[in-house]
Design an enzyme around this catalytic site. Sequence first.
Site, PDB file in Angstrom:
ATOM      1  N   HIS A 185       0.841  -1.209   0.000  1.00  0.00           N
ATOM      2  CA  HIS A 185       0.000   0.000   0.000  1.00  0.00           C
ATOM      3  C   HIS A 185       0.879   1.263   0.000  1.00  0.00           C
ATOM      4  CE1 HIS A 185      -2.685   2.924   2.419  1.00  0.00           C
ATOM      5  NE2 HIS A 185      -3.018   2.983   1.139  1.00  0.00           N
TER       6      HIS A 185
HETATM    7 CA    CA Z   1       0.402  -0.418  -4.317  1.00  0.00          CA
END
Ligand code: CA
Length: 402
Positions: A185
């Site tokens: 992320h």
């Molecule tokens: Ca990513």
Amino acid sequence: QLGIERPQGYTVSFHYNPKVEQHHFGSKHPMKPWRLQLTKQLVFGYGLHYAMDLNESLPAEHRDLAEFHDNDYLNFLQYIKSDDQTQKRHQEELNRYVFTDEFNDCPIFDGIWDYVTLCTGATLEAAHALSSGESNIAISWSGGLHHAKKRQASGFCYVNDIVLAIQHLLQSYTRVLYIDIDVHHGDGVEAAFFNTDRVMTLSYHKYGEFFPGTGGPDDSGPKGFEEPGAYFSLNVPLEDGIDDSDYGWLFRKVTGKTIEVFKPEAIVLQCGADSLGGDRLGKFNLNIKAHGSCVEYVKSRNLPLLMLGGGGYTPRNVARTWCHETAVACNVQLGSDDGRASSIEIPNFVPYRAAFEGAGNGNGLLYPELNIRKLQHPKTYTREDLENTAARCLEQLRHIEG
Ligand code: CA
Ligand code: TV1
Ligand code: ZN
């Protein structure tokens, strides 16, 4: 030999500094800056430098980094040394600025300040090439360090070159779209622009018992719906084993709609190569061709485009991927189009060809057998899960339409 020419109608620039490649995080650490040397050797070996403006970039200055980072944190990065004595003396700062656990993700190594300023220097120069109109696509493979925070190192990242580049682009463009195809992320970039509607962040990543643990389906921006930035963080949490066709389908659907509704004036694309099959840390099953077709898709929008590196822990595959994506940027076809593009060999005159010999499945550039690792990362999702994820993303995008 391959007849490499500049693309028609637009300019691509390549920003790098060979000094970055010499730095070491430690022999066991998965982050290997020499993958950048391998990448560059392939890019030059194929003659792609004939298609681009080449820039050996200068290191960024302390004051450039201070546009985002805390001064005390930067001072710490500048004076900290790898020896035990210095580290003991600065134990308190170490605990404050570097999250440490058994992993030692962000070690203090010799030349750390040179490393961070060189990485950032290349990215900032690339961003400047776009904003000044000198180039339409600017590439900085040493950048893409998406986890670094204002006053903290995290996940192999000390300085967030992406945030600094986007801040620069915001001086020339009203809206900037950030897209992140690293398997992790893009939390640092999301956090930095959480409360603005001038930057939209879109990250595709493995979610669930995986670093950094953020970027779940409900993570969409500030929750007071009147606040600027509400709905401008878009997260696409994914599961182990996602393959070319599922990822490609989702990427086109969600990215396409995001560009349509957000109407960015420039795009920053983090091309982390740890989303490939066979990555030492990643859990996906993408092939180089599918990873590259995400780049191709974004490029086809004809907006100023900043292409950055990021993760990628199987160095030869990282080099193959970023070389292929450099070719995509230049509109150069290195492989044939029949899915067996590996017929294009790593050129003989690449000094590092030796590094590719016997490295598994042949010497081809696109190495189409990466998804053999399906054996290692079995699918843990269904077609229905995928359609639900897509529907949820499109639902969020309806809030910023019009
Ligand atoms: Ca990513
Ligand atoms: C030293 C030596 C450090 C061997 C780190 C894998 C190592 C890892 C190592 C490692 C490793 C992580 C965590 C758990 C945080 C810890 C560039 C709560 C074999 C952009 C960063 C991943 C990814 C960090 C960076 C992660 C990027 N995985 N061996 N460390 N604690 N850290 O899980 O997004 O690619 O693994
Ligand atoms: Zn990553």
